[in-house]
Enzyme design. Structure first.
Site, PDB file in Angstrom:
ATOM      1  N   LYS A 260       0.849  -1.184   0.000  1.00 11.57           N
ATOM      2  CA  LYS A 260       0.000   0.000   0.000  1.00 11.57           C
ATOM      3  C   LYS A 260       0.891   1.242   0.000  1.00 11.57           C
ATOM      4  O   LYS A 260       2.091   1.162   0.273  1.00 11.57           O
ATOM      5  CB  LYS A 260      -0.903   0.026   1.241  1.00 11.57           C
ATOM      6  CG  LYS A 260      -1.849  -1.156   1.350  1.00 11.57           C
ATOM      7  CD  LYS A 260      -2.655  -1.064   2.642  1.00 11.57           C
ATOM      8  CE  LYS A 260      -3.566  -2.268   2.831  1.00 11.57           C
ATOM      9  NZ  LYS A 260      -4.315  -2.196   4.111  1.00 11.57           N
ATOM     10  N   HIS A 261       0.296   2.384  -0.279  1.00 14.17           N
ATOM     11  CA  HIS A 261       1.066   3.626  -0.266  1.00 14.17           C
ATOM     12  C   HIS A 261       1.485   3.974   1.162  1.00 14.17           C
ATOM     13  O   HIS A 261       0.731   3.745   2.124  1.00 14.17           O
ATOM     14  CB  HIS A 261       0.248   4.773  -0.859  1.00 14.17           C
ATOM     15  CG  HIS A 261       0.028   4.645  -2.333  1.00 14.17           C
ATOM     16  ND1 HIS A 261       1.058   4.699  -3.247  1.00 14.17           N
ATOM     17  CD2 HIS A 261      -1.115   4.466  -3.067  1.00 14.17           C
ATOM     18  CE1 HIS A 261       0.585   4.556  -4.463  1.00 14.17           C
ATOM     19  NE2 HIS A 261      -0.729   4.415  -4.392  1.00 14.17           N
ATOM     20  N   GLN A 262       2.679   4.535   1.280  1.00  9.37           N
ATOM     21  CA  GLN A 262       3.176   4.954   2.587  1.00  9.37           C
ATOM     22  C   GLN A 262       2.263   6.022   3.170  1.00  9.37           C
ATOM     23  O   GLN A 262       1.734   6.871   2.451  1.00  9.37           O
ATOM     24  CB  GLN A 262       4.592   5.507   2.434  1.00  9.37           C
ATOM     25  CG  GLN A 262       5.299   5.841   3.730  1.00  9.37           C
ATOM     26  CD  GLN A 262       5.558   4.617   4.585  1.00  9.37           C
ATOM     27  OE1 GLN A 262       4.717   4.237   5.379  1.00  9.37           O
ATOM     28  NE2 GLN A 262       6.715   4.008   4.408  1.00  9.37           N
TER      29      GLN A 262
END
Length: 627
Positions: A260-262
């Site tokens: 997932k995106h940070q």
């Protein structure tokens, strides 16, 4: 995989069988049903563990707060209140779900004097069952605090290992198949049956690759733009590689946090692919425009095509990708204006216009006649560099000098509980403020990646206006890679040396800007902001990755680029298709256990594999959707 594997036969049948095997392996009972949790008193979700807090303190209530290691300069958040026991010698017990993604710190406070009793740092395992035992010693103010494992956590990474082994098995089968078909009689039959020559001729008709000039019979003068008759497969392989990872993470990435995106600063796998796609788009701009001009297309006509393509990308992003039609018809009142395709369209337009305005025709081998041949690919583009550096100066001034109400100048934080809760409504600083001011809160992304960990409450768009400046810079660096291909045509060593140098230079700039730190640098690497250090870091990776793929695919031809080459040839179709059909079978179905990494991973990998198969079939049918 061998270099000729994409030409003699196709992997579609093998992949169809393999995806079934993948589903069966990852949905095995041992992977989907965590052991020992059927008796759990609290329903756990993915990335959670069960904690039973035992309060053995005498006549004192207990409050437990928590803080994730990944939450930079955050406030402790209340977790659970545990009253004192009413039975002498028997502690009171309260259970609570705790985060298992990252290590956390638990802070224990007593209620008599509001004093901090203890802190304990621990990394809980997913679906594990733990006890936190707090008790006091007789005739002493000291307390003991211990964590006991009641039931061991599951190995949530095991499905990734199984999936890796399955795909390695697919690769082995395809490689053996290639070895089999290189036998002359079989090879001749396949080549005659599938006839790839027409396909190669079709895909080389646009976006050519630089190598040799046309023969003397060509009507194009020797000083005109020159391109190769053979398309650089490494570009489509690079594009397809980024695209397939993008599809996988957009579908959920198995619900693993590193897919997932940070939340804010730093990088995960999901944060790599969009900049890489922008980078290779810039490379394609350089080569495609040179191809169009070589074929006699005027700059005005090429400019018109650039405007039309940008308009179509923006329109598809607004009408097809952004709206959620399950919630009702398209409505301007809450339509998100920024987006991935919108940013691609605007970035494409700016870089293409720059190239058309300032690019000059170059004679073949002209680099050999100049005293500054080592810098020729840069010197010839100096007007574009001046413009891009002015854009970067604009980004720096707006980011660090713009007055944002209620926020300090140059604020780059997530807001919310970050920075000890001092600036809860300052998410993104100037970038967020500009989007709110020019677009309005209802027309930007409502669920930014920072809202879970940092508990932000304001809308923030990672594809906002200010970050587009740096996406232009990223595409321009990709265009520079295209210039290297063009100016040093057929000079493989020179091309790879320059890619390596660019990678080192960009990496050094990133090291300076970030101080080699996730959060402590001058400008941290941040995908939400598209910070300048994010661009230099990802371009460092992009140059190195392109160097590797170019060497394997186009120089040594040890690898055909499959399977990434095929979606790279139909990137717009695959991207839009995976967004439009995301919630339809066979890309999505009702799960038996929605809190299982294995089931999510199987579903997301199968959906991604289907798009690879679709792109391969389209390639064999010579269907390429271009705008």
């Amino acid at each position: 995989m061998a270099a000729g594997s994409s030409r003699g036969y196709g992997p579609s049948a093998t992949l169809c069988v393999a995806v079934t095997a993948l589903s069966a392996a990852l949905l095995a009972p041992g992977l989907t049903q965590p052991h020992g949790l059927s008796r759990r008193p609290l329903e756990l979700k993915i990335d959670q563990a069960l904690l039973l807090v035992h309060n053995g303190l005498i006549n004192e209530n207990l409050t437990v707060s928590w803080l994730s290691d990944y939450c930079y300069q955050c406030l402790y958040q209340d977790l659970i209140f545990v009253p004192t026991s009413n039975t002498l010698g028997k502690p009171s017990i309260v259970n609570v779900a705790v985060d298992s993604q990252h290590p956390i710190t638990l802070q224990l406070n007593g209620t008599l004097e509001g004093r901090e009793l203890h802190r304990i740092h621990y990394h809980f395992g997913e679906f594990g069952n733990y006890s936190l035992v707090v008790k006091s010693f007789h005739n002493s103010t000291k307390i003991s605090c211990d964590i006991i494992i009641n039931e061991s956590p599951v190995n949530s990474h095991l499905p990734i290992l199984y999936a890796f082994l399955i795909y390695m098995g697919i690769l082995s089968i395809l490689t053996l198949g290639h070895v089999f078909v290189i036998i002359d009689p079989i090879k001749n039959w396949f080549y005659k049956k599938l006839n790839p020559v027409d396909t190669d001729h079709l895909i080389n008709s646009e976006r050519g690759s630089p190598a040799r000039a046309d023969s003397a019979s060509s009507n194009v003068p020797a000083t005109a733009w020159t391109v190769s008759q053979r398309r650089l497969r490494s570009l489509d392989t690079f594009r397809g590689f980024a695209l397939i990872i993008m599809v996988f993470v957009n579908y959920g990435g198995g619900k693993y946090w590193f897919f997932k995106h940070q939340s804010w600063n730093g990088l995960t796998l999901a944060d790599l692919v969009f900049p890489w796609f922008v980078f290779i788009m810039g490379t394609s701009i350089s080569l495609s425009l040179s191809s169009m001009l070589r074929q006699g297309c005027s700059k005005w006509k090429a400019l018109g095509k650039a405007f039309w393509r940008s308009f179509l990308l923006f329109l598809m992003g607004i009408i097809i990708i952004n709206p959620n039609y399950c919630l009702g018809p398209l409505s301007w009142s809450n339509l998100r204006i920024p987006g991935v395709l919108q940013r691609l369209g605007f970035t494409y337009l700016v870089v293409a216009v720059l190239e058309l305005l300032f690019a000059k025709a170059v004679a073949e081998n002209n680099t050999l006649e100049t005293p500054y041949s080592a810098l020729w690919d840069i010197l010839l583009c100096w007007p574009q560099w001046v413009f891009v550096l002015m854009l970067e100066a604009t980004w720096l001034c707006l980011t660090f000098l713009l007055n944002v109400p209620g926020c300090p100048k140059g604020y780059l934080g997530p807001g919310g509980i970050g920075d000890f809760g001092k600036y809860p409504n300052c998410t993104g600083g100037a970038a967020g403020y500009i989007d709110h001011l020019l677009l309005g809160e209802k027309h930007i992304y409502q669920h930014p990646s920072a809202n879970v960990l940092y508990q932000t409450s304001v809308a923030y768009d990672p594809e906002g206006i200010l970050g587009t400046i740096n996406s232009i810079f990223m595409a321009f660096l990709g265009l520079q890679a295209g210039k290297i291909f063009f100016f040093y045509k057929d000079q493989h060593k020179q091309i790879m040396i320059r890619f390596f140098i660019w990678s080192v230079v960009m990496g050094a700039i990133s090291a300076i800007l970030t101080k080699c730190s996730k959060d402590e640098g001058f400008i941290p690497v941040n995908k939400n902001l598209w910070s300048i250090s994010y661009v230099t870091t990802l371009s460092c990776f992009a140059f190195m990755l392109l160097l590797l793929i170019y060497y394997l695919v186009d120089v040594k031809r040890w690898w055909s680029g499959a399977p990434f080459f095929y979606p790279g040839m139909n990137s717009i179709l695959v991207y839009i298709g995976h967004e439009v059909f995301e919630n339809y079978f066979p890309f999505k179905w009702k799960m038996k256990d929605n809190q299982s990494h294995a089931e999510h991973l199987a579903q997301n990998l199968l959906a991604t594999s289907i798009w690879v198969i679709i792109s391969y079939l389209l390639y064999r049918k010579r269907i390429f959707w271009k705008i």
